[in-house]
Design an enzyme around this catalytic site. Structure first.
Site, PDB file in Angstrom:
ATOM      1  N   GLU A  78      54.995   9.418 -14.480  1.00 55.91           N
ATOM      2  CA  GLU A  78      55.186  10.437 -13.437  1.00 55.91           C
ATOM      3  C   GLU A  78      56.526  11.135 -13.640  1.00 55.91           C
ATOM      4  O   GLU A  78      57.392  10.627 -14.355  1.00 55.91           O
ATOM      5  CB  GLU A  78      55.094   9.800 -12.046  1.00 55.91           C
ATOM      6  CG  GLU A  78      55.978   8.599 -11.865  1.00 55.91           C
ATOM      7  CD  GLU A  78      55.587   7.725 -10.662  1.00 55.91           C
ATOM      8  OE1 GLU A  78      56.501   7.311  -9.933  1.00 55.91           O
ATOM      9  OE2 GLU A  78      54.390   7.462 -10.472  1.00 55.91           O
TER      10      GLU A  78
ATOM     11  N   CYS B 106      74.453  53.257 -14.470  1.00 56.19           N
ATOM     12  CA  CYS B 106      74.505  54.574 -15.102  1.00 56.19           C
ATOM     13  C   CYS B 106      73.613  55.483 -14.257  1.00 56.19           C
ATOM     14  O   CYS B 106      72.421  55.221 -14.129  1.00 56.19           O
ATOM     15  CB  CYS B 106      73.974  54.463 -16.536  1.00 56.19           C
ATOM     16  SG  CYS B 106      73.552  56.090 -17.217  1.00 56.19           S
TER      17      CYS B 106
ATOM     18  N   CYS C 262      74.616  56.671 -22.940  1.00 55.84           N
ATOM     19  CA  CYS C 262      74.728  58.130 -22.807  1.00 55.84           C
ATOM     20  C   CYS C 262      76.135  58.581 -22.408  1.00 55.84           C
ATOM     21  O   CYS C 262      76.367  59.774 -22.217  1.00 55.84           O
ATOM     22  CB  CYS C 262      73.710  58.636 -21.786  1.00 55.84           C
ATOM     23  SG  CYS C 262      74.068  58.095 -20.103  1.00 55.84           S
TER      24      CYS C 262
ATOM     25  N   CYS D 197      78.676  54.642 -19.656  1.00 51.42           N
ATOM     26  CA  CYS D 197      77.417  54.079 -20.142  1.00 51.42           C
ATOM     27  C   CYS D 197      77.447  53.922 -21.669  1.00 51.42           C
ATOM     28  O   CYS D 197      77.746  54.882 -22.383  1.00 51.42           O
ATOM     29  CB  CYS D 197      76.253  54.985 -19.747  1.00 51.42           C
ATOM     30  SG  CYS D 197      74.685  54.411 -20.417  1.00 51.42           S
TER      31      CYS D 197
ATOM     32  N   ASP E 280      64.586  15.148  -9.816  1.00 54.73           N
ATOM     33  CA  ASP E 280      66.037  15.228  -9.850  1.00 54.73           C
ATOM     34  C   ASP E 280      66.541  15.759  -8.510  1.00 54.73           C
ATOM     35  O   ASP E 280      66.592  16.963  -8.289  1.00 54.73           O
ATOM     36  CB  ASP E 280      66.443  16.178 -10.991  1.00 54.73           C
ATOM     37  CG  ASP E 280      67.872  15.948 -11.408  1.00 54.73           C
ATOM     38  OD1 ASP E 280      68.482  14.976 -10.914  1.00 54.73           O
ATOM     39  OD2 ASP E 280      68.380  16.735 -12.223  1.00 54.73           O
TER      40      ASP E 280
ATOM     41  N   LYS F  52      64.102  10.237 -20.877  1.00 56.83           N
ATOM     42  CA  LYS F  52      65.005  11.350 -20.531  1.00 56.83           C
ATOM     43  C   LYS F  52      64.752  12.566 -21.420  1.00 56.83           C
ATOM     44  O   LYS F  52      64.622  12.427 -22.630  1.00 56.83           O
ATOM     45  CB  LYS F  52      66.470  10.913 -20.698  1.00 56.83           C
ATOM     46  CG  LYS F  52      66.866   9.783 -19.771  1.00 56.83           C
ATOM     47  CD  LYS F  52      67.128  10.269 -18.376  1.00 56.83           C
ATOM     48  CE  LYS F  52      68.578  10.670 -18.239  1.00 56.83           C
ATOM     49  NZ  LYS F  52      68.944  10.911 -16.840  1.00 56.83           N
TER      50      LYS F  52
ATOM     51  N   CYS G 204      69.009  59.071 -19.168  1.00 59.58           N
ATOM     52  CA  CYS G 204      69.721  58.244 -20.160  1.00 59.58           C
ATOM     53  C   CYS G 204      68.693  57.576 -21.073  1.00 59.58           C
ATOM     54  O   CYS G 204      67.742  56.948 -20.614  1.00 59.58           O
ATOM     55  CB  CYS G 204      70.548  57.194 -19.410  1.00 59.58           C
ATOM     56  SG  CYS G 204      71.086  55.806 -20.402  1.00 59.58           S
TER      57      CYS G 204
ATOM     58  N   TYR H 112      57.820   7.251  -4.675  1.00 62.30           N
ATOM     59  CA  TYR H 112      57.369   6.775  -5.976  1.00 62.30           C
ATOM     60  C   TYR H 112      57.255   5.263  -6.090  1.00 62.30           C
ATOM     61  O   TYR H 112      56.818   4.743  -7.104  1.00 62.30           O
ATOM     62  CB  TYR H 112      58.263   7.328  -7.099  1.00 62.30           C
ATOM     63  CG  TYR H 112      59.731   7.062  -6.892  1.00 62.30           C
ATOM     64  CD1 TYR H 112      60.228   5.781  -6.975  1.00 62.30           C
ATOM     65  CD2 TYR H 112      60.601   8.100  -6.602  1.00 62.30           C
ATOM     66  CE1 TYR H 112      61.559   5.524  -6.770  1.00 62.30           C
ATOM     67  CE2 TYR H 112      61.941   7.858  -6.404  1.00 62.30           C
ATOM     68  CZ  TYR H 112      62.417   6.564  -6.480  1.00 62.30           C
ATOM     69  OH  TYR H 112      63.730   6.319  -6.273  1.00 62.30           O
TER      70      TYR H 112
HETATM   71  S1  IVH Z   1      61.277   4.438 -10.136  1.00 56.89           S
HETATM   72  C1  IVH Z   1      62.531   0.233  -9.018  1.00 56.89           C
HETATM   73  N1  IVH Z   1      60.192   6.826 -10.204  1.00 56.89           N
HETATM   74  O1  IVH Z   1      65.582   8.059 -10.663  1.00 56.89           O
HETATM   75  C2  IVH Z   1      62.047   1.607  -9.311  1.00 56.89           C
HETATM   76  N2  IVH Z   1      62.544   6.696  -9.887  1.00 56.89           N
HETATM   77  O2  IVH Z   1      67.549   5.612 -11.903  1.00 56.89           O
HETATM   78  C3  IVH Z   1      63.092   2.477  -9.828  1.00 56.89           C
HETATM   79  N3  IVH Z   1      63.651   8.864  -9.611  1.00 56.89           N
HETATM   80  O3  IVH Z   1      67.779   7.905  -8.430  1.00 56.89           O
HETATM   81  C4  IVH Z   1      62.881   3.895  -9.701  1.00 56.89           C
HETATM   82  N4  IVH Z   1      61.832  10.102  -9.777  1.00 56.89           N
HETATM   83  O4  IVH Z   1      65.488   7.981  -7.168  1.00 56.89           O
HETATM   84  C5  IVH Z   1      61.344   6.126 -10.077  1.00 56.89           C
HETATM   85  N5  IVH Z   1      59.085   8.873 -10.263  1.00 56.89           N
HETATM   86  C6  IVH Z   1      60.222   8.175 -10.126  1.00 56.89           C
HETATM   87  C7  IVH Z   1      61.465   8.799  -9.914  1.00 56.89           C
HETATM   88  C8  IVH Z   1      62.618   8.025  -9.807  1.00 56.89           C
HETATM   89  C9  IVH Z   1      63.145  10.106  -9.586  1.00 56.89           C
HETATM   90  C10 IVH Z   1      65.087   8.567  -9.466  1.00 56.89           C
HETATM   91  C11 IVH Z   1      65.418   7.489  -8.483  1.00 56.89           C
HETATM   92  C12 IVH Z   1      66.793   7.055  -8.932  1.00 56.89           C
HETATM   93  C13 IVH Z   1      66.709   7.258 -10.400  1.00 56.89           C
HETATM   94  C14 IVH Z   1      66.489   5.906 -11.083  1.00 56.89           C
END
Ligand code: IVH
Length: 708
Positions: free
Chosen positions: A140, A461, A446, A443, A144, A349, A466, A253
């Site tokens: 998933e 401009c 022109c 400009c 952020d 990441k 132009c 989540y």
């Molecule tokens: S799982 C024990 N799932 O990422 C479960 N975290 O370092 C640990 N975050 O700030 C987290 N989306 O809030 C999980 N789909 C997702 C997430 C997620 C964002 C953030 C979480 C935390 C950081 C984890």
């Protein structure tokens, strides 16, 4: 959470309540309040959780006001879970530190498929499983924003807290309550759960963030830097009213803790992570839903991560990676945690979004309405998978605010959208060889003296003829969102302009195709193709034509609104300011510019010229507004077409579905109601069948329902 039958009856109830139907029962304010609460909670869910509103904002507000009025008259009917009670008047003096039920850990990081493979192997080792066994993973988005922990007791939201140091965070229940995707009440007791603490991430949709910033700038407030800081800052606002203005939503989540009335752990009663997320969705929470995938092995998980890395910028929310989680809860329990992270999950990441490089030069571009945009030429640098060698500096103020100099080392970021920008210059790294950036007074195309309009950041401009502006207007006219002339792009515009064939947009419709076919590298085929594309453009709806005219401030949205109001484009020549402002979402500024455009005889001549060349100036079916078809056979349903369709094109099928009241989805999830399976339907069909909640139709069946 709501069946289609519920959706229909709640929408009907809403319409009745709006009509004032409840005044038939003035003796029963309890019933009215209960009905209003029920429909408001339903519409909050449709809007904030499912992104699928079934009534307009205005109608929602009306219902809200009705409930407020009843509650004012009968304060005994106010309950803490009423939608009117989300935003508290009380200011938080200082946040209380509170312990989390179980620690909120971090995630371990991975950066490529190889790392994920190692992760998969480590799980199998930990759980004493055969090396060649395939493990299921849920992948998933890694949202952020700001982390949040929500506690529900006896089905009521009782506490919200930030992550803090992971063991304890700041209590911010008042701000958690203003997040409208967070239910104030959820039926955990149905699952035998008396107390639960759930974890999630609070985020702001990118388009809502942009809109909010525009509004702030309009009101003389400073723009927010990015959605992430705005969301995490929103959780820490002292005034919940202010927090409620930030358009925050929370994706849940994981269930961090769940216990029955005797304190027994209830998490193992879910077999899989997928199931626990479905339950949360069913309880009314916003979950990754459509954006997650259940993968049958780590290779599929890695491929899904790569797929999302490529499309991250087009997603509605900011994400900095993906999270790969072992699906089987029993295996999760076996793998356990370190003091830092769960061993059963890992973050994938995405490549860095920031990099430093040198600002080498500044060039000045002239836009279609004459705005001068400074563009920084950079020492090419790799950023999130692409090489960046130039970025927009927007306007003079952007340069002075950041005190940028030629030769500066600058920090470049690709955030939110695909367009990279300079975050700041590193003044500490200067060696004295840097030079001040001097904005031009004339400009670059022109040489007309530039001027600045009141309230605008850009130098402009003022010369309509132009050359640079004319070319930009031509490019805009043929572009995808305007007249959409296939195969006619910037380079062809520049070439034909250079040949003297194009001086205004009407010239596009009198091009000489036989001359064109003699051009080097062109040929008869290209000329014929272009002719067909231009012929097609002649029939475009007038909303596109209006947009294609490069009227200052006139965007696609207002072009559509205006097109819906007139039979013929030239009708606008008779429009006065009041008429524009009467249309919702048409502001005085754009009105002024449209009036100015149609007040100019030259432009009227241009439009007449276009019409005489066969370009459509009359309202088309496409220009007329389409109402959401409440009586359509698919009203309130979500639909997905998969496989090869034989009886209609995919776009056509999707349009038919919308006309019948449905909303198209792009993937199979628990939110999906209908799947239309064409020839060779594959994994989507299988997944829908496995869910057991999706109605599956053939193309014929779909069309038959429409006919009936
Ligand atoms: S799982 C024990 N799932 O990422 C479960 N975290 O370092 C640990 N975050 O700030 C987290 N989306 O809030 C999980 N789909 C997702 C997430 C997620 C964002 C953030 C979480 C935390 C950081 C984890």
């Amino acid at each position: 959470m709501y069946s289609n039958k519920d959706k229909k009856s709640l929408t009907e109830l809403s319409k009745n309540l709006l009509k004032g139907g409840s005044s038939l029962f003035p003796e029963a304010p309890e019933k009215q309040a209960a009905d209003l609460k029920k429909v408001l909670v339903f519409h909050e869910h449709q809007y904030y959780v499912l992104n699928n509103p079934l009534i307009s904002d205005f109608e929602y507000d009306q219902l809200f006001k009705k409930l407020e009025a009843i509650e004012n008259e009968h304060p005994e009917l106010v309950s803490p879970d009423s939608p009117t009670q989300r935003v508290s008047n009380d200011l938080t003096e200082s946040f209380n530190t509170v312990p989390h039920t179980v620690p909120m850990l971090s995630l371990n990081n991975s950066y490529n498929a190889e790392d994920l493979k190692d992760f998969d192997e480590s799980i199998k080792k930990l759980c004493l499983l055969p090396e060649d066994m395939e493990l299921e993973y849920v992948v998933e988005p890694k949202f952020d924003g700001g982390s949040i922990a929500l506690i529900y007791e006896n089905d009521q939201l009782v506490r919200g807290a930030t992550r803090g140091n992971g063991t304890q965070g700041d209590e911010m229940t008042a701000n958690a309550r203003v997040i409208r995707s967070v239910p104030l009440k959820a039926a955990f007791s149905k699952h035998g759960i008396q107390k639960a603490e759930m974890r999630g991430e609070v985020v702001i949709r990118k388009d809502i963030f942009e809109k909010m910033n525009k509004e702030r700038l309009k009101n003389g407030l400073e723009a927010f830097a990015n959605p992430r800081n705005t969301a995490s800052g929103g959780l820490r606002m002292k005034d919940p009213k202010e927090a409620s203005q930030r358009g925050m939503v929370a994706f849940l989540y994981t269930i961090g803790y769940a216990a029955d009335k005797d304190g027994n752990d209830m998490i193992p009663s879910f077999k899989t992570h997928e199931e626990s997320m479905n339950v949360l969705g069913e309880l009314g929470f916003k979950v990754p839903g459509e954006s997650h995938k259940l993968c049958k092995n780590i290779e599929e998980a890695a491929a899904f991560c790569a797929e999302w890395e490529a499309k991250r910028e087009s997603y509605e929310y900011e994400i900095d990676g993906m999270v790969v989680k072992v699906n089987d809860i029993a295996l999760q329990e076996k793998a356990g945690f370190t003091s830092h992270h769960p061993r059963w999950a890992i973050a994938y990441k995405f490549k860095a979004k920031q990099a430093t490089t040198k600002l080498i030069n500044v060039e000045y571009q002239v836009g279609k309405v004459g705005a001068i945009t400074p563009v920084a030429k950079l020492d090419p640098v790799a950023l999130a998978g692409v090489t960046i060698s130039s970025v927009s500096l927007h306007n003079e103020e952007f340069i002075t605010e950041r005190d940028l100099h030629l030769g500066d080392t600058v920090l470049v970021e690709r955030a939110g959208d695909v367009i990279p920008y300079i975050v700041k210059g590193m003044k500490d790294l200067r060696d004295g060889s840097e030079a001040k950036i001097v904005f031009p007074t004339h400009c670059p195309s022109c040489e007309t003296q530039l001027l600045k309009l009141e309230g605008e950041a850009a130098w402009r401009c003022p010369n309509y003829d132009c050359e640079a502006q004319v070319i930009q207007r031509l490019i805009h006219h043929v572009s995808k969102n305007a007249m959409d002339i296939d195969g006619f792009g910037k380079s062809i515009v520049e070439r034909f302009y250079g040949l003297g064939w194009l001086r205004n947009v009407a010239d596009i419709y009198r091009l000489d195709y036989s001359k064109m076919s003699e051009l080097e590298g062109f040929g008869a085929k290209s000329a014929t193709n272009l002719e067909a594309a231009i012929d097609k453009a002649r029939k475009q709806p007038i909303s596109r034509l209006l947009y294609s005219l490069s009227i200052h401030h006139l965007g696609k949205k207002v072009s559509k609104l205006l097109a819906a109001e007139v039979d013929h484009v030239l009708d606008l020549a008779a429009w006065k300011a009041e008429k524009y402002v009467d249309i919702k979402d048409v502001g005085p500024k754009v009105a002024e510019n449209v009036i100015e455009f149609f007040g100019n005889e030259k432009n009227i001549e241009l439009l007449k010229d276009l019409e005489s060349l066969g370009v459509n100036l009359s309202q088309t079916e496409d220009d007329r507004p389409k109402a959401l078809n409440v009586d359509g056979p698919f009203f309130g349903k979500t639909i997905l077409f998969t496989g090869k369709l034989l009886l209609m094109g995919r776009k056509e099928a999707q349009e038919k579905a919308v006309a019948a009241g449905a909303k198209n989805l792009s993937s199979v999830s628990s939110n999906l109601n209908i799947l239309v399976a064409g020839e060779k339907a594959g994994s989507k069909l299988k997944k829908a069948q496995a869910l057991g909640t999706v109605d599956i139709y053939t193309e014929e069946e779909f069309l038959k329902i429409l006919e009936e």
